[in-house]
Design an enzyme around this catalytic site. Structure first.
Site, PDB file in Angstrom:
ATOM      1  N   ASP A  24       0.868  -1.314   0.096  1.00  0.00           N
ATOM      2  CA  ASP A  24       0.206  -0.005  -0.077  1.00  0.00           C
ATOM      3  C   ASP A  24       0.802   1.241  -0.055  1.00  0.00           C
ATOM      4  OD1 ASP A  24      -1.950   2.059   0.437  1.00  0.00           O
ATOM      5  OD2 ASP A  24      -2.155   1.664   2.564  1.00  0.00           O
ATOM      6  N   ASN A  26      -0.499   4.455  -0.139  1.00  0.00           N
ATOM      7  CA  ASN A  26      -1.125   5.716   0.094  1.00  0.00           C
ATOM      8  C   ASN A  26      -1.838   5.532   1.496  1.00  0.00           C
ATOM      9  OD1 ASN A  26      -3.177   4.263  -0.371  1.00  0.00           O
ATOM     10  ND2 ASN A  26      -3.921   5.470  -2.117  1.00  0.00           N
ATOM     11  N   ASP A  28      -4.169   3.797   2.570  1.00  0.00           N
ATOM     12  CA  ASP A  28      -5.641   3.586   2.901  1.00  0.00           C
ATOM     13  C   ASP A  28      -5.887   2.079   3.327  1.00  0.00           C
ATOM     14  OD1 ASP A  28      -5.073   2.205   0.456  1.00  0.00           O
ATOM     15  OD2 ASP A  28      -6.587   3.177  -0.810  1.00  0.00           O
ATOM     16  N   ASP A  32      -1.741  -1.196  -3.734  1.00  0.00           N
ATOM     17  CA  ASP A  32      -2.161  -0.534  -5.077  1.00  0.00           C
ATOM     18  C   ASP A  32      -0.807  -0.657  -6.213  1.00  0.00           C
ATOM     19  OD1 ASP A  32      -0.234   1.283  -4.196  1.00  0.00           O
ATOM     20  OD2 ASP A  32      -1.656   2.298  -2.885  1.00  0.00           O
ATOM     21  N   ASP A 101      -4.761 -10.591 -15.678  1.00  0.00           N
ATOM     22  CA  ASP A 101      -6.021 -11.420 -15.477  1.00  0.00           C
ATOM     23  C   ASP A 101      -6.978 -11.281 -16.169  1.00  0.00           C
ATOM     24  OD1 ASP A 101      -7.389 -13.683 -14.144  1.00  0.00           O
ATOM     25  OD2 ASP A 101      -6.151 -13.227 -12.215  1.00  0.00           O
ATOM     26  N   ASP A 203      -9.146 -16.438 -16.222  1.00  0.00           N
ATOM     27  CA  ASP A 203      -9.769 -16.984 -14.938  1.00  0.00           C
ATOM     28  C   ASP A 203     -11.099 -17.995 -15.807  1.00  0.00           C
ATOM     29  OD1 ASP A 203     -10.513 -16.533 -12.240  1.00  0.00           O
ATOM     30  OD2 ASP A 203     -12.464 -16.127 -13.164  1.00  0.00           O
ATOM     31  N   GLU A 259      -7.078 -20.910 -16.632  1.00  0.00           N
ATOM     32  CA  GLU A 259      -7.359 -21.566 -15.372  1.00  0.00           C
ATOM     33  C   GLU A 259      -8.723 -22.702 -15.729  1.00  0.00           C
ATOM     34  OE1 GLU A 259      -8.926 -20.556 -10.761  1.00  0.00           O
ATOM     35  OE2 GLU A 259      -9.776 -19.478 -12.450  1.00  0.00           O
ATOM     36  N   HIS A 335      -4.030 -17.211  -4.987  1.00  0.00           N
ATOM     37  CA  HIS A 335      -4.913 -16.325  -4.411  1.00  0.00           C
ATOM     38  C   HIS A 335      -6.050 -17.349  -3.901  1.00  0.00           C
ATOM     39  CE1 HIS A 335      -6.600 -16.300  -8.284  1.00  0.00           C
ATOM     40  NE2 HIS A 335      -7.719 -16.005  -8.131  1.00  0.00           N
ATOM     41  N   ASP A 336      -6.378 -18.446  -4.415  1.00  0.00           N
ATOM     42  CA  ASP A 336      -7.428 -19.317  -4.261  1.00  0.00           C
ATOM     43  C   ASP A 336      -7.202 -20.416  -3.364  1.00  0.00           C
ATOM     44  OD1 ASP A 336      -9.320 -17.969  -5.624  1.00  0.00           O
ATOM     45  OD2 ASP A 336      -9.142 -18.842  -7.319  1.00  0.00           O
TER      46      ASP A 336
END
Length: 562
Positions: A24, A26, A28, A32, A101, A203, A259, A335-336
């Site tokens: 990150d 910034n 928040d 990013d 992706d 995907d 995928e 990520h899965d």
């Protein structure tokens, strides 16, 4: 595009970034694009060739970016198109390519196409999606269960019909039977290719062609029927991908990986055929799902560690049966999937480093293109879920609501243990950069809690320790870049009856490479390397015991028979 033996993507190592959790810039609490750009030198030091970015397009984030509302805009939380252009330029300056992706089985229900589609049955965009009439009783067209629990059909009162969503109800499936949909997809792909990206990870691409009879089936314990056999590897999927290849992919020098849920080896030979008429390679899930979960509690949810015999049988099958026919992809986690060292290895403080290195050795010495998921290279682990309030992922939250609250099929305590083992949030905790607050990921409040073990497991500590997991991955990548046998050598299994050792050899001309890996926390006898004629390439132990492998020990040796 050339599909000769030495296609660049066959010799590459890919690093997957989940932008929301990487860095990150910034404050928040959300990763990013500028955060990624700031860490490109780190990735260059690791030695990777390609970054695969999980979706960065504009999205309402019902499924963290896999529900896209605008394919040509950057998600505001991640930055601007100017930020992306700078990331692309800075990556290319470091000889790192960028793969996007591509999510085109479905869109967000907030995409302009769907907003129009639901307005009326005669809207020009109606046929962009899959709409069906209710049954005579007003029920859904069939009993299909979505990937995120509950019915795969959502009733829309405005027109009195149901639309199909294989995932969240906010992710309506596109109707690829409509040639206008395909034109839209090819056009948006060309938009990104013209910007200079280097490929696509596609995907759930095996799901774009559905059985048009939409058949029902026997009901499972949760009251729903199987959807996958009717929506995966459908009747026109290869036709569609060949059209995509002709229209877009063949015009650029791209890495393409699909995928492919439900893919078999035989189907993979079509998707990733050596003639190059469809994709470069596919992801299968046999070693992470299916047989790897030898004792599921219900569906994918399990607390049981995979057995070596299951995993080896699957990986060896894919190595042997793709040989000379199609190219393969190599991965442990993404990520899965949960963290590799927690799922397949031993994440205890005593054995985390050794087992992480062992697992990396097994994967990176196989034939195919390897993928590293962010944090894997420093041995990041699963986290512990003490309550459902710890969970952010839609799959986990929906499973809890259906299985625990509504149907009472699983005790909450049991399902939380399953989340500890295989929940998707495990992979999505923020990247652990250092031992400062929030692991150096953000100056704000992170969107998902950082794993509490970050003071011990972080990039800063890994870079300061020459025996760290990071430098081991760096050496594995270097070997792939310098030794053609690692990329192109033929695969031959060894010790296939062992419950403790995963071993195989690679052969290229007169060269032979042997890998042996102890999957257990105890010393085991190993009959390999009986003579001293082998040169050691890499090992996670500095001192060996003749005739034995120490706990989680991995060794790679080679020699020339000439």
């Amino acid at each position: 595009m050339s599909y000769e033996k030495h296609a660049w993507w066959k010799e590459a190592v890919i690093y997957q970034i989940y932008p929301r959790s990487f860095a990150d810039s910034n404050g928040d609490g959300i990763g990013d694009l500028n955060g990624i750009t700031a860490h490109l030198d780190y990735l260059a030091k690791l030695g990777i060739d390609v970054i695969w970015l999980s979706p960065i397009y504009q999205s309402p984030n019902d499924d963290n970016g896999y529900d896209i509302s605008d394919y040509r805009s950057i998600m505001a939380e991640f930055g601007t198109m100017e930020d992306f252009d700078r990331l692309l330029a800075e990556a290319h300056r470091r000889h790192i390519r960028i793969v996007m992706d591509l999510v085109v089985n479905h869109t967000s229900d907030e995409h302009p196409w769907f907003i129009e589609s639901r307005k009326s049955k005669d809207n020009p965009y109606r046929d962009y999606y899959i709409w069906k009439e209710p049954t005579e009783t007003g029920a859904a067209p069939n009993h299909w269960e979505s990937c995120f629990s509950g019915s795969a059909w959502q009733y829309d009162a405005l027109t009195g019909q149901y639309y199909l969503h294989c995932f969240s109800r906010k992710q309506p499936d596109l109707n690829w039977e409509n040639p206008k949909v395909r034109e839209e997809v090819f056009d948006l792909m060309d938009f990104w290719c013209r910007k200079g990206i280097d490929g696509f990870r596609m995907d759930v691409i095996s799901m774009i062609s559905k059985d048009q009879s939409f058949p029902d089936g026997p009901l499972n314990a949760d009251g729903y029927s199987d959807m996958f056999s009717h929506v995966c590897n459908g009747p026109r999927v290869h036709e569609y991908l060949q059209e995509m290849n002709r229209r877009v992919l063949s015009n650029y020098d791209l890495l393409t990986v699909g995928e492919a849920a439900g893919v078999t080896v035989e189907e993979a030979k079509k998707y990733a055929n050596s003639e190059g008429t469809e994709l470069g390679m596919v992801f299968h899930f046999e070693h992470t799902d299916g047989a790897a979960n030898s004792e599921p509690v219900l569906g994918k949810w399990t607390c049981t560690p995979p057995k070596l015999s299951y995993v080896r049988k699957i990986l060896n099958k894919w190595q042997l049966e793709l040989e000379g026919k199609a190219w393969g992809s190599l991965y442990w986690d993404n990520h899965d999937q949960p963290r590799v060292v927690s799922r397949f290895g031993n994440d205890s403080p005593k054995w985390r480093v050794k087992s992480a290195k062992m697992l990396a050795t097994v994967l990176h010495m196989q034939k195919g293109t390897p993928y590293i998921y962010q944090g894997e290279e420093i041995g990041m682990t699963n986290r512990h879920f003490s309550s459902i309030d710890d969970c952010v992922d839609i799959e986990e939250k929906n499973a809890w609501q259906q299985l625990v609250v509504e149907q009472k099929l699983i005790a909450g305590e049991t399902l939380l243990k399953c989340f500890d083992c295989v929940g998707r949030d495990n992979a999505r905790t923020p990247m652990q950069w250092d031992d400062t607050a929030n692991a150096g990921f953000t100056d704000g409040e992170p969107w998902l809690a950082v794993n509490p073990n970050y003071p011990a497991i972080n990039v800063k500590a890994a870079l300061a320790d020459k025996q760290s997991v990071f430098y081991y991955y760096q050496r594995l990548i270097e070997l792939r870049h310098t030794l053609p046998i690692v990329v192109y050598g033929r695969f031959e299994p060894l010790l296939e009856d062992s419950e403790e050792i995963y071993a195989y050899r690679r052969i290229l001309g007169e060269q032979v490479l042997i890998v042996e890996a102890n999957w257990t926390g105890r010393e085991v006898a190993c009959p390999l390397f009986a003579d001293n004629s082998w040169e050691e390439l890499i090992s996670n132990y500095e001192v060996h015991k003749a005739g034995f492998l120490q706990p989680y020990e991995a060794r790679v040796v080679w020699k020339s028979r000439g």
